[in-house]
Design an enzyme around this catalytic site. Structure first.
Site, PDB file in Angstrom:
ATOM      1  N   GLU A   1       0.917  -1.205  -0.043  1.00 19.94           N
ATOM      2  CA  GLU A   1       0.297   0.090  -0.126  1.00 19.94           C
ATOM      3  C   GLU A   1       0.920   1.233  -0.085  1.00 19.94           C
ATOM      4  O   GLU A   1       1.799   1.371   0.794  1.00 19.94           O
ATOM      5  CB  GLU A   1      -0.810  -0.003   1.175  1.00 19.94           C
ATOM      6  CG  GLU A   1      -1.845   1.396   1.248  1.00 19.94           C
ATOM      7  CD  GLU A   1      -2.673   1.137   2.427  1.00 19.94           C
ATOM      8  OE1 GLU A   1      -2.642   0.329   3.395  1.00 19.94           O
ATOM      9  OE2 GLU A   1      -3.735   2.380   2.413  1.00 19.94           O
TER      10      GLU A   1
ATOM     11  N   ARG B   1       5.375 -12.866   9.580  1.00 18.29           N
ATOM     12  CA  ARG B   1       6.143 -11.709   9.350  1.00 18.29           C
ATOM     13  C   ARG B   1       7.288 -11.523  10.093  1.00 18.29           C
ATOM     14  O   ARG B   1       7.485 -12.429  11.013  1.00 18.29           O
ATOM     15  CB  ARG B   1       5.103 -10.362   9.499  1.00 18.29           C
ATOM     16  CG  ARG B   1       4.550 -10.207  10.678  1.00 18.29           C
ATOM     17  CD  ARG B   1       3.316  -9.230  10.894  1.00 18.29           C
ATOM     18  NE  ARG B   1       3.654  -7.797  10.309  1.00 18.29           N
ATOM     19  CZ  ARG B   1       3.146  -7.133   9.401  1.00 18.29           C
ATOM     20  NH1 ARG B   1       1.926  -7.414   8.726  1.00 18.29           N
ATOM     21  NH2 ARG B   1       3.484  -5.960   9.126  1.00 18.29           N
TER      22      ARG B   1
ATOM     23  N   LYS C   1       3.686   0.509   9.820  1.00 17.21           N
ATOM     24  CA  LYS C   1       3.709   1.662   9.154  1.00 17.21           C
ATOM     25  C   LYS C   1       3.462   2.905  10.062  1.00 17.21           C
ATOM     26  O   LYS C   1       3.825   3.673   9.794  1.00 17.21           O
ATOM     27  CB  LYS C   1       3.036   1.387   7.881  1.00 17.21           C
ATOM     28  CG  LYS C   1       4.193   1.178   6.770  1.00 17.21           C
ATOM     29  CD  LYS C   1       3.498   1.188   5.373  1.00 17.21           C
ATOM     30  CE  LYS C   1       3.015   0.125   4.960  1.00 17.21           C
ATOM     31  NZ  LYS C   1       2.287  -0.024   3.581  1.00 17.21           N
TER      32      LYS C   1
HETATM   33  P1  ATP Z   1       1.224  -1.909   8.240  1.00 15.18           P
HETATM   34  O1  ATP Z   1       0.294  -3.307   8.643  1.00 15.18           O
HETATM   35  O2  ATP Z   1       2.327  -1.842   9.230  1.00 15.18           O
HETATM   36  O3  ATP Z   1       0.507  -0.964   7.682  1.00 15.18           O
HETATM   37  P2  ATP Z   1       1.283  -3.808   5.874  1.00 15.18           P
HETATM   38  O4  ATP Z   1       1.605  -5.046   5.932  1.00 15.18           O
HETATM   39  O5  ATP Z   1      -0.165  -3.361   5.676  1.00 15.18           O
HETATM   40  O6  ATP Z   1       1.968  -2.805   6.968  1.00 15.18           O
HETATM   41  P3  ATP Z   1       1.771  -3.356   3.142  1.00 15.18           P
HETATM   42  O7  ATP Z   1       2.186  -2.364   2.287  1.00 15.18           O
HETATM   43  O8  ATP Z   1       0.412  -3.608   2.865  1.00 15.18           O
HETATM   44  O9  ATP Z   1       1.875  -2.954   4.623  1.00 15.18           O
HETATM   45  O10 ATP Z   1       2.601  -4.684   2.615  1.00 15.18           O
HETATM   46  C1  ATP Z   1       2.910  -5.185   1.509  1.00 15.18           C
HETATM   47  C2  ATP Z   1       3.264  -6.711   1.355  1.00 15.18           C
HETATM   48  O11 ATP Z   1       4.348  -6.551   2.379  1.00 15.18           O
HETATM   49  C3  ATP Z   1       2.217  -7.479   2.235  1.00 15.18           C
HETATM   50  O12 ATP Z   1       1.875  -8.661   1.457  1.00 15.18           O
HETATM   51  C4  ATP Z   1       2.524  -7.684   3.718  1.00 15.18           C
HETATM   52  O13 ATP Z   1       2.227  -8.938   3.922  1.00 15.18           O
HETATM   53  C5  ATP Z   1       3.953  -7.694   3.338  1.00 15.18           C
HETATM   54  N1  ATP Z   1       4.559  -7.253   4.727  1.00 15.18           N
HETATM   55  C6  ATP Z   1       4.374  -6.248   5.338  1.00 15.18           C
HETATM   56  N2  ATP Z   1       5.232  -6.143   6.389  1.00 15.18           N
HETATM   57  C7  ATP Z   1       5.783  -7.273   6.806  1.00 15.18           C
HETATM   58  C8  ATP Z   1       6.559  -7.834   7.611  1.00 15.18           C
HETATM   59  N3  ATP Z   1       7.150  -7.311   8.712  1.00 15.18           N
HETATM   60  N4  ATP Z   1       7.373  -9.149   7.245  1.00 15.18           N
HETATM   61  C9  ATP Z   1       7.044  -9.831   6.226  1.00 15.18           C
HETATM   62  N5  ATP Z   1       6.121  -9.242   5.072  1.00 15.18           N
HETATM   63  C10 ATP Z   1       5.642  -8.082   5.304  1.00 15.18           C
HETATM   64 MG    MG Z   2      -1.673  -4.024   4.519  1.00 17.92          MG
END
Ligand code: ATP
Ligand code: MG
Length: 562
Positions: free
Chosen positions: A36, A263, A273
């Protein structure tokens, strides 16, 4: 991308192997990385990037970069661009396979209409609080929304008018008609669309005032793109039944398989984030690329290489169990890389002047020194030597504190690396008794790395005072003092910020050759650690170097050091 350590297998690769053996999807493998654009990428995203792009590479498949942009008020083009830059920097390429979920808004809308026509979605007029109240709890089934019994015609009419902008934010939502008694709360008639006026979407502008929810958008976007394996993190496990329900109830042929993995959590930092945004917006760090941040931009500025991050992702592996990785694991990856790829230089971080009284004033010798002790391909450079040099304060003590102290003491001898053996004849102090200068003499017969017949205990680094480049050096420590500042029970994560996470050393003296270092260039400062030239300068136009990592593991118990 260059080949490095062979990719370790994992349970996801086993599933793909089995699918290919059964000729599922005609043996095709298509993954996607779906960020995102509401922040910069961090090391956790790198895990997902390496997994998705790595699988596509190894199975001769494809990996799409898809921006999951359904929440316009938090997203912007700066984030889109930084994400692309960081994915490329890590060494991955999507070619013409860049998509936005917002590319599909029209199609998503049509699938919503399809669900309404099939009696599988309805317009609900409860407000957010009522929706929550009607949803029930883990022990109690939910209650039907009054909208659940609306006719298809009425639902279609209301949805059309929602899109046309007739209603205010929150007046109505579109919900799936699934099961208000499901033990899985995600299946209790989840919201599919909401009204959002007055936001300009970075891709679609003001074309829409209704926006699809993530849970509705994601499976359909995957299916539109023909994704075969939709890899996501464990918190989406409970959303999988909804993912499958949606694809089973619309007229789309493709049905990707969602597979969850754990994760990445790293000790002493935050990965959410929302929290990273707080650090930036409240000025608790310098920005998204602050070298203390776990963002890709921060790690790059700190001096991490793409290879070190990919190696890290390989080493931590892919599993279904949640764990928190020690910072030492990441640091040992960059140390291993820089040990073989960084040129050696001398730099004095806490300068103490040393005058060699029996060396002629005005004389300068150019000494040739190897740029890497094990690798001749790094070549050599010339180091100027003169009567006045700087050594590190820590390399001198009037009296040796113990037998292990092999550096310079009053009356003692030491070799200046690549140069002469010197003896300390006199210690000059200021009014407070602080040592401010050393008067020494050199043995002119000892020039070189290791001439015969001369044995001294220690070798220390130095720079010629007249030729030195004055610089600022920034030393970084963990950003938080708590190993899991992210954890709920840790309270407000800001309270755990490490007040000493940045130590700035001014007036450092670097050897002449470092004056030509390019931004982002990495070096080993001998005996001090690995450093990277920063893109900024000090107010008085001095260069800035960031310490990437120390030479040895300082995190205790890790024991990864080669
Ligand atoms: P947040 O929940 O903190 O806003 P997010 O996971 O929603 O972060 P995205 O931009 O949606 O952030 O993530 C893009 C991709 O990266 C998704 O497929 C997510 O599962 C993966 N991802 C995000 N954080 C991690 C992590 N700590 N470890 C592994 N994969 C991750
Ligand atoms: Mg997300």
């Amino acid at each position: 991308m260059s080949t490095e350590e062979k990719k370790p297998s994992n349970f996801i690769r086993h599933i793909i192997d089995a699918d290919r053996a059964a000729n599922k999807n005609d043996g095709r493998v298509a993954t996607r990385f779906p960020p995102e654009p509401n922040g910069y990428l961090h090391i956790g995203h790198a895990k997902s990037i390496c997994l998705n792009f790595g699988i596509a590479e190894d199975y001769h498949g494809t990996c799409n970069l898809r921006f999951d942009d359904t929440n316009p008020h938090k997203e912007n083009v700066e984030f889109v661009e930084s994400i692309q830059h960081d994915v490329r920097w890590l060494g991955y390429e999507w070619g013409d396979r860049r998509y936005f979920a917002s590319d599909y808004f029209e199609q998503l809308h049509d699938y919503a209409v399809e669900l309404i026509k099939a009696g599988k979605a309805y317009i609900c007029d409860l407000d957010a609080e009522q929706v929550r109240e009607y949803r029930g709890s883990l022990t109690e089934p939910g209650k039907d929304s009054p909208g659940r019994s609306r006719s298809v015609e009425e639902n279609l009419d209301l949805f059309t008018r929602m899109r046309a902008g007739e209603f205010a934010d929150g007046a109505y939502v579109l919900r799936a008609r699934i099961d208000m008694a499901s033990p899985n709360m995600n299946m209790r008639d989840p919201t599919l669309y909401r009204i959002r006026h007055g936001v300009v979407h970075h891709q679609t502008g003001e074309a829409w005032c209704i926006y699809p929810m993530y849970d509705f958008t994601h499976p359909i976007s995957d299916a539109i793109e023909g994704i075969t394996h939709s890899l996501c993190t464990l918190e989406f496990e409970d959303h999988r039944p909804l993912y499958d329900w949606l694809l089973d109830n619309i007229s789309i042929a493709c049905h990707p398989q969602q597979i969850e993995f754990s994760r990445l959590n790293l000790q002493y930092t935050v990965m959410s984030k929302r929290k990273l945004t707080t650090l930036v917006e409240e000025g608790l760090v310098e920005g998204w690329d602050d070298p203390r941040m776990p963002t890709i931009a921060g790690l790059r500025r700190r001096g991490f290489t793409p290879l070190s991050i990919r190696t890290f992702c390989d080493r931590i592996g892919i599993t279904k169990s949640d764990n928190t990785v020690e910072m030492g694991v990441l640091e040992s990856c960059i140390r291993d890389d820089l040990n073989s790829t960084a040129a050696r230089r001398m730099a004095v971080l806490h300068p103490l002047k040393l005058v060699i009284e029996n060396y002629p004033e005005g004389q300068v010798e150019e000494i040739e020194a190897a740029n890497h002790p094990q690798d001749d391909s790094f070549g050599t450079r010339m180091i100027p030597f003169s009567r006045e040099v700087y050594i590190d304060r820590d390399d001198f003590m009037e009296v040796a504190p113990n037998k292990k102290f092999k550096r310079l003491v009053a009356g003692g001898e030491v070799r200046l690396r690549n140069s002469y053996v010197i003896r300390c004849d006199e210690v000059i102090k200021d009014a407070n008794g602080e040592v401010i200068e050393l008067r020494c003499s050199h043995d002119a017969a000892t020039l070189g790395a290791n001439p015969e017949g001369r044995k001294v205990k220690g070798v220390i680094h130095w720079v010629s005072a007249a030729h030195a480049v004055e610089a600022e050096v920034r030393l970084y420590d963990r950003l938080f003092t708590h190993p899991s500042p992210d954890a709920d029970k840790a309270g407000d994560f800001r309270e755990h910020l490490n007040p000493d996470s940045l130590r700035t050393l001014t007036g450092c003296r670097l050897e002449r050759a470092l004056g030509e270092a390019g931004v982002g260039e990495r070096f080993q400062f001998e005996r001090e650690g690995y450093f990277c030239k920063d893109g900024t300068q000090t107010a008085d136009a001095r260069p800035v170097f960031n310490r990437t990592v120390t030479l040895r593991d300082t995190w205790g118990k890790i024991g990864q050091e080669a």
